[in-house]
Motif scaffolding. Structure first.
Motif, PDB file in Angstrom:
ATOM      1  N   THR A 161      49.807  38.451  40.964  1.00  0.00           N
ATOM      2  CA  THR A 161      50.544  38.043  39.405  1.00  0.00           C
ATOM      3  C   THR A 161      50.322  36.326  38.923  1.00  0.00           C
TER       4      THR A 161
ATOM      5  N   GLN B 104      54.862  40.550  43.116  1.00  0.00           N
ATOM      6  CA  GLN B 104      54.531  38.920  42.746  1.00  0.00           C
ATOM      7  C   GLN B 104      53.790  37.804  42.732  1.00  0.00           C
TER       8      GLN B 104
ATOM      9  N   ASP C 192      45.269  46.472  37.574  1.00  0.00           N
ATOM     10  CA  ASP C 192      46.699  46.660  37.917  1.00  0.00           C
ATOM     11  C   ASP C 192      46.605  48.097  37.917  1.00  0.00           C
TER      12      ASP C 192
END
Length: 120
Positions: free
Chosen positions: A102, A99, A92
Motif C-alpha cells: 500500500t 502495508q 485488492d
C-alpha cells in the motif's frame, strides 16, 4: 539510492527462489515487489525490470501481479489517477494488499499527481 539497492536485493531473492522447487511459487511476489521498487525510481526503470523478470521467469508474465504492474504502467503513462486506483482496487478485492505494498503504491500514485517530492 536506497530503492535501487532494495530492487537488486529483492530481485536476487526472487532469482534464488525460482530455481527451488519448494520456493518457486514465491518468486512472482518477489519480482512484483522488486518491480514496484523500480517504479519508485521511474517508469522506464519499471518497464525494463518487468520485461527482464518476464524473460527470467515466464510464470511471472501470466501472474495477476504482472498484469497489475502493466495496468499501473499504462495509467502512469497516461497520467490517469482513476485508472491507477481502479487497477489497485481490482487487485485488492482478490488479494489484500499489505502495508508495504500500500505504501509503495501510494508513492507511485503521487508521482502521477505531480506531487513526487523526495521519494527516492
Amino acid at each position: 539510492c536506497v530503492c535501487v539497492c532494495v530492487c537488486v536485493c529483492v530481485c536476487q531473492v526472487a532469482t534464488n527462489t525460482m530455481d527451488n522447487p519448494l520456493l518457486k511459487y514465491n518468486a512472482k511476489e518477489y519480482f512484483f515487489k522488486a518491480s514496484l521498487c523500480h517504479f519508485i525510481v521511474d517508469e522506464l526503470n519499471a518497464k525494463l525490470a518487468i520485461e527482464k523478470y518476464e524473460e527470467m521467469f515466464p510464470a511471472f508474465a501470466d501472474s495477476r501481479e504482472c498484469k497489475l504492474l502493466k495496468k499501473l504502467l499504462d495509467a502512469h503513462e497516461e497520467q490517469n489517477c482513476e485508472a491507477f486506483t481502479e487497477a489497485v482496487k481490482e487487485f485488492d478485492s482478490i488479494s489484500r494488499l499489505d502495508q508495504w505494498l500500500t505504501t509503495m503504491l501510494l508513492r507511485i500514485k503521487k508521482t502521477i499527481q505531480g506531487d513526487a517530492g523526495d521519494l527516492k
